[in-house]
Design an enzyme around this catalytic site. Structure first.
Site, mmCIF file in Angstrom:
data_model
loop_
_atom_site.group_PDB
_atom_site.id
_atom_site.type_symbol
_atom_site.label_atom_id
_atom_site.label_comp_id
_atom_site.label_asym_id
_atom_site.label_seq_id
_atom_site.Cartn_x
_atom_site.Cartn_y
_atom_site.Cartn_z
ATOM 1 N N GLY A 1 84.659 31.484 -81.812
ATOM 2 C CA GLY A 1 84.041 30.546 -82.748
ATOM 3 C C GLY A 1 83.616 29.244 -82.098
ATOM 4 O O GLY A 1 83.269 28.295 -82.772
ATOM 5 N N CYS A 2 83.660 29.183 -80.770
ATOM 6 C CA CYS A 2 83.206 27.983 -80.083
ATOM 7 C C CYS A 2 81.966 28.331 -79.272
ATOM 8 O O CYS A 2 81.863 29.424 -78.735
ATOM 9 C CB CYS A 2 84.267 27.473 -79.124
ATOM 10 N N GLN A 3 81.030 27.377 -79.191
ATOM 11 C CA GLN A 3 79.842 27.615 -78.361
ATOM 12 C C GLN A 3 80.232 27.575 -76.895
ATOM 13 O O GLN A 3 79.671 28.261 -76.060
ATOM 14 C CB GLN A 3 78.788 26.558 -78.666
ATOM 15 N N SER A 4 81.225 26.717 -76.583
ATOM 16 C CA SER A 4 81.774 26.695 -75.236
ATOM 17 C C SER A 4 83.026 27.554 -75.238
ATOM 18 O O SER A 4 83.566 27.880 -76.282
ATOM 19 C CB SER A 4 82.110 25.267 -74.849
ATOM 20 N N ALA B 1 79.639 24.198 -83.795
ATOM 21 C CA ALA B 1 79.735 25.147 -82.695
ATOM 22 C C ALA B 1 80.953 24.905 -81.797
ATOM 23 O O ALA B 1 81.289 25.729 -80.979
ATOM 24 C CB ALA B 1 78.464 25.091 -81.874
#
Lengths: 405, 140
Positions: free
Chosen positions: B49-52, B117
């Protein structure tokens, strides 16, 4: 006469707003374009004065709404220079259009048949075909890109064969902005009797498209990328292909006669337009096309190219900045990274400066895997952006780099 | 103890009026992050669920829970570092019960929306999940 940028900007009320107490600089146009007042007014006008269900009612309001909706179809037909109005199917957007074709196409696929798909496609032009392959035993073949993000046409030559049933490719890559040589691809595919579907979502408001001159079999786009509302788009298909293609969704509007023993389908375009359509959206789509027509796609393309060159030159002054797909034959999209900095960090800091860019994989994981990166920062410009805004972004990127290093 | 750690973070961030200074502080905090051992930078420890990418690991020692993490993005590292400062060293039950409103108070609330993000919400959820598991172990 110069490009009337001030007059154009005044048409877009959202450009007056502030974000984090800074004037909004909107560079996420490849995700969705902003809407001019003319389009907003068309939606308000429809709901205020014309709202009725279409194609059925005998009453005046229904007739007016039907006329407005069908007039939009004519505007779309003319904009893409389709031969016949019934070749324009209104859909919910690009993804819906692709799924519509992919669903019908299943009945034409045999085990071991092949579909050639570009490596730089949006996930929405990969997954529906994977689903079709999974159900039929057909196989997906990838047409690779080179280091500059350009499709390798020599490979296409070797991929095309008697087993090939379809080539699907975008007109412009959403991740990189690369303009693909679809004329050549269509010619090569047709040489093998293979149909071609082109995802035009990133091209429609930037490049003038003539579906007859291209001889393309299916051409697809979304209104919201062209200053129109979300939730509406189109599928252009050659009449004989659309007539043969099995319908996607069943329901009202798409039928001729319904008996429990069997149903006959309506003719084009209604065969593919089951249920009450997005009437306001369709009318708004028409208004967007009228708006683009008043400015002219040639003028838009020339101005946006200037923006692209200006941004490319300026960004390249930043140490360690790398542009992916660094070519000149592309739409006004700059996809970049700086050194090892994560695009998310750069995008977050730009946002605080009022600058909206997209960061991440842009729904094109295979492209990011190809470059071996977690994503990019993507600035995508539209004809209502200015060089001054670009200069602010370049300074902002430099500021972000200073903070992060 | 819960409130103390959080209060300290709130006061620290309150020193900065300017968003840039706040982010610079956050970036600085990222550098103090207790780093996860590279052998644990695997899919098992990744937070979705994280862009990174964010890796997070927890251990319970003498009744207290400690966290280690890392991220490939610098701001994300700062965010997870703030969370670890707030929760690391507390008992499992305290972490389960800990309020999270301090995030709003330090001005990171734009990061709170579940669709952001950076996955701040996923990080908190994961830390609480670890704590819940330890608390269940302790009560067994």
């Amino acid at each position: 006469m110069g490009f009337a940028i001030d007059k154009i900007r005044a048409d877009f009320p959202i450009l007056l707003r502030q974000v984090h107490n800074k004037p909004l600089i909107y560079f996420d146009n490849a995700a969705t374009s902003q809407k001019p007042q003319q389009v907003i007014d068309a939606l308000v006008h429809y709901y205020t004065y014309q709202n009725a269900n279409i194609h059925r009612g005998v009453h005046a309001l229904s007739q007016e709404a039907t006329d407005a909706y069908e007039r939009a179809r004519d505007l779309v037909k003319t904009f893409f220079n389709a031969r016949l109005r019934e070749e324009i199917i209104f859909t919910a957007g690009t993804t819906h259009s692709i799924n519509l074709v992919a669903h019908g196409f299943r009945s034409w696929l045999q085990p071991k048949d092949e579909i050639i798909v570009g490596q730089a496609e949006h996930h929405s032009n990969i997954v529906p075909w994977q689903m079709a392959c999974a159900l039929t035993g057909a196989v997906l073949k990838v047409l690779p890109i080179d280091e500059n993000g350009q499709l390798q046409l020599e490979t296409l030559k070797s991929l095309l064969g008697p087993q090939t049933k379809l080539v699907v490719v975008n007109h412009v890559s959403n991740a990189l902005g690369t303009i693909n040589p679809i004329e050549t691809i269509i010619e090569m595919a047709h040489g093998h009797g293979v149909q071609v579907l082109v995802d035009g979502a990133q091209a429609s408001s930037h490049i003038s498209v003539d579906v007859q001159a291209l001889d393309v079999d299916y051409y697809i786009t979304s209104a919201h990328k062209m200053c129109g509302p979300t939730g509406v788009g189109m599928l252009y298909g050659k009449k004989e292909l659309l007539e043969a293609l099995p319908p996607y969704q069943g329901g009202g509007e798409m039928i001729k006669e319904v008996y429990f023993e069997g149903t006959t389908y309506a003719g084009l375009p209604h065969k593919f337009e089951a249920g009450t359509p997005n009437i306001a959206g369709g009318i708004g789509f028409g208004a967007a096309i009228e708006y683009l027509n008043t400015i002219g796609l040639e003028e838009i393309a020339a101005y946006e190219h200037e923006l692209l060159m200006h941004a490319t030159q300026g960004l390249k002054q930043i140490e360690g900045l790398k542009i992916y797909g660094d070519i000149t034959h592309k739409t006004a999209v700059v996809s970049f990274n700086i050194g090892q900095l994560h695009p998310y960090d750069v995008g977050t800091l730009l946002d605080r400066m009022g600058i909206a860019v997209r960061t991440g994989q842009h729904c094109t994981q295979p492209v990011m895997d190809f470059y071996g990166i977690p994503g990019t920062v993507r600035a995508s410009f539209a004809f209502y952006n200015t060089k001054e805004e670009i200069d602010i972004m370049i300074k902002g990127v430099q500021r972000a780099v200073n903070m992060l290093q | 103890m819960i409130i103390e750690a959080q209060q300290e973070i709130i006061e620290e961030f309150a020193l900065f009026d300017d968003w840039m200074d706040k982010y610079e502080h956050l970036i600085g905090l990222g550098k103090t992050l207790p780093l996860i051992d590279p052998q644990f930078k695997t899919d098992q420890y990744i937070i979705k669920g994280c862009q990174s990418k964010v890796w997070l690991r927890a251990e319970q020692q003498d009744g207290r829970v400690y966290f280690w993490a890392d991220s490939d993005a610098i701001i994300t590292k700062g965010i997870v570092s703030v969370l670890i400062r707030a929760f690391s060293g507390l008992s499992a039950q305290d972490i389960v019960n800990a309020p999270t409103d301090f995030i709003k108070e330090i001005g990171l609330n734009d990061h709170l929306s579940p669709t952001r993000a950076n996955g701040l919400v996923s990080m908190i959820k994961q830390m609480k999940l670890y704590a819940t598991a330890f608390a269940a172990q302790n009560n067994a």
